[in-house]
Design an enzyme around this catalytic site. Sequence first.
Site, mmCIF file in Angstrom:
data_model
loop_
_atom_site.group_PDB
_atom_site.id
_atom_site.type_symbol
_atom_site.label_atom_id
_atom_site.label_comp_id
_atom_site.label_asym_id
_atom_site.label_seq_id
_atom_site.Cartn_x
_atom_site.Cartn_y
_atom_site.Cartn_z
ATOM 1 N N GLU A 93 2.696 5.148 -3.855
ATOM 2 C CA GLU A 93 2.667 6.174 -4.920
ATOM 3 C C GLU A 93 3.990 6.928 -5.036
ATOM 4 O OE1 GLU A 93 0.309 5.797 -2.514
ATOM 5 O OE2 GLU A 93 -0.967 4.619 -3.830
ATOM 6 N N ASP A 138 -8.858 3.957 -1.890
ATOM 7 C CA ASP A 138 -9.774 4.287 -0.793
ATOM 8 C C ASP A 138 -11.069 4.893 -1.304
ATOM 9 O OD1 ASP A 138 -7.686 3.375 0.663
ATOM 10 O OD2 ASP A 138 -7.065 5.321 1.441
ATOM 11 N N ASP A 148 0.869 -1.183 0.000
ATOM 12 C CA ASP A 148 0.000 0.000 0.000
ATOM 13 C C ASP A 148 0.913 1.243 0.000
ATOM 14 O OD1 ASP A 148 -2.221 1.586 0.187
ATOM 15 O OD2 ASP A 148 -2.795 0.959 2.189
#
Lengths: 923, 620
Positions: free
Chosen positions: A517, A590, A514
């Site tokens: 980015e 999300d 997770d």
Amino acid sequence: MKNKTQTLPLLFFLLFFNHVHSWKKEEFRTCHQTPFCKRARSRTSSTSTPLIATDVTISDGNLIAKLVAKSKQEETQQNTNPLLLSLSVYQNGVVRVTIDEDHSLNPPKSRFHVPDVVVSEFQSTKLWLQRVTQETLDGDDSPSSVVYVSDGFDAVLRHDPFEVFVRDKSNGNTRVVSMNSHGLFDFEQLKVKGEGDDWGESFRSHHDKRPYGPQSISFDVTFHGADFVYGIPEHATSLALKPTKGPGVEESEPYRLFNLDVFEYIHDSPFGLYGSVPFMLSHGKQRGSSGFFWLNAAEMQIDVLGSGWDAENGISKLPKNRVDTLWMSEAGVVDAFFFVGPTPKDVLKQYTSVTGMPAMPQLFSTAYHQCRWNYRDEEDVEHVDSKFDEFDIPYDVLWLDIEHTDGKKYFTWDNVLFPNPEEMQRKIAAKGRHMVTIVDPHIKRDNSFPLHKEATEKGYYVKDSSGNDYDGWCWPGSSSYLDMLSPEIRSWWGDKFSYQNYVGSTPSLYIWNDMNEPSVFNGPEVTMPRDALHIGGVEHREVHNAYGYYFHMATSEGLVKRGDGKDRPFVLSRALFAGTQRYGAIWTGDNTAEWDHLRVSVPMVLTLGLAGVSFSGADVGGFFGNPEPELLVRWYQLGAFYPFFRAHAHHDTKRREPWLFGERNTELIRDAIHVRYALLPYYYTLFREANTTGVPVMRPLWMEFPSEEATFSNDEAFMIGNSLLVQGIYTERAKQTSVYLPGKESWYDFRTGNVYKGEATHKLAVTEESIPVFMRAGTIITRKDRFRRSSTQMTNDPYTLVIALNSSQAAEGELYIDDGSSFNFLQGAYIHRRFIFKDGKLTSLDLAPASNGNARYPVNTVIERIILLGHASGSKNALVEPSNQKVDVELAPFWVQRKNSPAVMTIRKPNVRVTDDWTIKIL
Amino acid sequence: MMKLRMGTGVVVISTALLFLCLPFCSSSVPNDPFFGIAPQDEKYYKSSDVIRCNDGSGKFTRAQLNDDFCDCPDGTDEPGTSACPGGKFYCHNAGHVPTSLFSSRVNDGICDCCDGTDEYDGKVTCPNTCWEAGKVARDKLKKKIATYQDGVKLRKEEIEKAKSALDKDKVELLKLKKEESTLKEIVQQLKEHKEEIEKEEEKERLRKEKEEKEKKEAEEKANEEKSAATGEEAGHTNEAGKHSDAKDYAADETKYEQSDVGDSYDGATDSPSSEGSPLNEVEESVKGAEGEHAAKSETDLRVEEKKSSEEIINTGNDASENTEGLSKEELGQLVASRWTGQKGGKQSGEAEDAKKTEEQEDLTSESNNEEYEGYASETDDDRNRYDGEDETEDDFREDERDDVSSSYKPDADFEGEPDLSDVVTTDSPSWLTKIQRTVRKLFKAVNFFETPLNQTDAARVRKEYDELSSKLSKLQSRVSSLTQKLKHDFGPEGEFYSFYDRCFESKQNKYTYKVCPYDQASQEEGYSTTRLGRWDKFEDSYKVMAFSNGDRCWNGPDRSMKVRMRCGLKNEITDVDEPSRCEYVALLSTPALCKEEKLKELQHKLDSLNSQQPEKHDEL
């Protein structure tokens, strides 16, 4: 001063108390606030410097040329050097064009070429160009260079004005995809910083030094014969990309490709999300599909220009049936790929021949995943696991989010909450289930954490612009980020997943990446500063969109190493880039428990599939917020068809495991999950198809019905493979819905077996039992109708064949089986059958090539039931050959697990083995 | 072939299993056509050759029974295989308890029945563990029965006690009510007398005033300066008192602030309301942070900042979301908090806080205190209803007082009031009689027609009135609290009577959980108390105590707690858990749940377990 530090928390408290959670738009740049985007977007063909191609030659099998300013004067004015263009051609209709500065002229720095995305096999498909033909195009003064691509296509380099395109020879040499047809090409060359040059730039409180000055590239790309363009994930928006600029278009931001961790993203925006795949696909009734891919990992902004747009004054001079686009990137080089199509599946095949085929997933990972931030402790895990058994709901994977670690130090366990992780995993594994733990790229800056110590000592962290280890803020607080651009660091990282290094891990444990980015809470736009430095002096701005990809790659390769190359990895990632399909699954981040988010999940997952990332899905139920039971049920009913099927929830939400909403809702959710488990053999076959062709599991309707215009912008419904059409229900208390069923053949309601006509829109009553699903006449799918605790126990269970006959009483389908976990299928250890029903006879044929190695996948699994939809006769028997056994044909329930399921024509217990050749004739 | 270990004397299943493979086969069919059927159902299957599906959806032949193909969606035809997803498989489990499994458990490679009969396709071997498992289960059951036996006795005693206590309460209430009305009468009389006296006094005063006025007019000039001076002095004293009050208040409110903050409160005493000052303080610090940033930034930075603040206005966003001017760390915490819902200083990994810098620690504790004060001030509002009460009570009493509906005061409270001790502790009505006598005497003694009034008598009346009316109000509050108490649901047999005014505590890690039935449940960490819920009701036929409307959860619901009760010999909170954020569950062992019916049920279960034991094993 003490006073100040003391009152700050109070300030925090009040701020939080007042604010309503929502997308913080102002924290992210608009195109207008992004200098390169602002410049490129305001450029017109008359304000651009026209370029011409000169010195065209063939070298090393490539077409080489120089790009220079049309007039010498301008060249000296702009103080620019000639650019080098190289065009090469590959099998199956792929053309690659690179444009970079001329290294022999000693530019200040070499620009970044994205490594490790183009697969090595692609190089071997290169066609060694031998000769170039000169040809003067209609209306041109100077000649163009033409090279052969394939029997139907040429690639053309037009010298003056400079333009590159692929043309369709069979269609009057019309252009298919072209670059710089509108003369908007612009390439900002690197300059040496002079006295007084300040290239720095600020956004909010962040400052970017920009030591190399502006270095952006932009150009226009036109898709000819196209009605719509698709692709360039990841955005929460429609499947067919709406124009962002042009006549009659409400001007919006361009589609942004910049990997960002966006808190509570909204459901309809061209705004950049967690991943970026700069690949666009066009489709039109007239010509079919084509594609364009720009391998560049810097921030990119793409405008889709409305019909009638013109580079100069907004009035169309070119024929309609084309889509113009403007591509702008902050840095890097031009490394562009043209895909000729002509079918959508061809384009996918061409694109994945460059960036790699989607990995063959572990069978278990195609089943249902149960996740929550967070299952608190071992007791909670055991409890949730046992509840699934108590309610007879299958699931395959239980997930642990960040709270399982010791202080957000990945590879560790909170020893109070998870004192015996191995025992916990063994208990879960004893039921054939698996677990997943989260491992994020931010490493806690804690000297007692060996990983941090080692990474610091080895100099493995990304550096800030002054050359120190970059220090950002994420879950653990102060954190640093491994420089995953380096193969050495990736390999080191991969070793951390070995059972010895990852204490408390067992073979049934897999990984979730997770925040890659990367998410940096106190960085500009919640990510890493663009002037941070990677190995080789590469600036973060140049590699940003691929950072998460390299991290995903490193983790995935680590899991392969962990299993001695014998066990397929399973790694879910949030960030993605071109090529991600080789390393694992993707979810859409999300999202929120709202109907609109359920709705937008379909175009989002479809678009990921179009970009090669077949194994993807959205959080079932919505991450933020509490779904009403009805929304949750609908989400399960739809989510059961996502290629990646996982329920997840934020830690502030109420518990929402399937049994918590009353008996009826439990029943509905169980049924939705059962449908997925029944279809696992079909899904697995489709994953194999993706693995060999790049064609996604979940497809837009137009991929199966390319000439049906009515499907081109439909993103409420989708296909699973070529057989099932699924229509979501996206509104509360829906009583009816309209479904367009494409194609001339009929469709069978997948719940009742009722027939519906094709090429028609049907108004259907909606029930709470399921969302509308139809099976296309002429196809055959395989099901497994026995439900176990998990997919693992279903291995030896018998199959049900569902045959949906078309108007000629014929149908076809495939079944792929392997051991579900190893790489032995690469040596031929698999079963691949084709089932053909024709002339009242079902035949099973072997599709596996005869010479596919020595490995075998031996199974004794049989087909216990064959359902015939739309069969005309009322026969009572069928004959199985070669065994010459007579079996019964009778009316039996379409779905044995459902009460009052309609009776359909069923061949009872043919018990033929899936591995064998056989025929069954209806008597 | 595979041998199954089966108990004797039960249904005999073939010891060998044959695979019927026609034409090819790998699916498994049990050899016994009646496999997997519960004994009570066997008759249904054996009665005829064509058997109906239980749900009436169809029928099947004897040959189709357990032939590993699902003919009835409800699974009637496949009790012994996994062919019907809706089916049930019966394991006899001789030596233990028979169980019924989902048919999806049959031949799935996992041993579910202790007798191993659910796995017969040869893929796994399941040992028969029924005897061992049964023994463990029986021992456990025996222990449970023993607990119940004692528990039932305790429960009976509790119920008896509760009965008499309840009766006593009722009697007391009746008595108190009677006393209340008597006392009310006396007070009323006193009031009338008092008013009479006051009327007289007023007359007297007017008269005197008139006299004095005349006198004053005469002396006016002479006395003017002197009287002015006295007035000024009085005013001055008054103001000083106010000032120190405010100072106390400020010090109280800012007990976690440093003294320089306190100074700023002192400065704020000039402002019309002291409530305004903390707000001012916040605004100032916002400005301060921004100012500091502006000073630091370069010219173009300032331009940028201006731009973005414009943008904020444009997008209609709350200006408070401006993250400009925060340090990198604060910004990181702030952004993290969006996902975690935790406040800036409080980061998600609490355990490792120790390793952070001291400054961070300050931030953390600071923000915790903020939170605490946040709701402490909320209760302040409630507190104001109780004028004249001591302000410095501890949390628990504060909260108790908070709950207006059950403002029961422990007896100790009454005993603490010396002049009322006899009201409660004596069971004779003598105190009332005494009062009546005193008052009567007083009335006789006071002569209302005497002019001027006898000051001593008037004072006596007034004093008596004040004392008795305060006694009355205490009495009334006792009546009302007792009435409230008796309104509570103490269970069908009053078995929960003893829970009233009691709290059960459990310490788990750093938290102490406190469950006070009929009042509230709370979580304490150091000096900070979080209310997990106010008493709501019993649920699930008196097996669960529900507490709801607790303190609001950050970014979530109001906290709530369910306390599940089970039979035990002591009242004891065992587990406390938070399965969903801010929804707590706890387990309470209590004799109140040791019901006789349940005991009988358990004994019956044990008897049947014992009777199922194969004799063979007893010899082992």
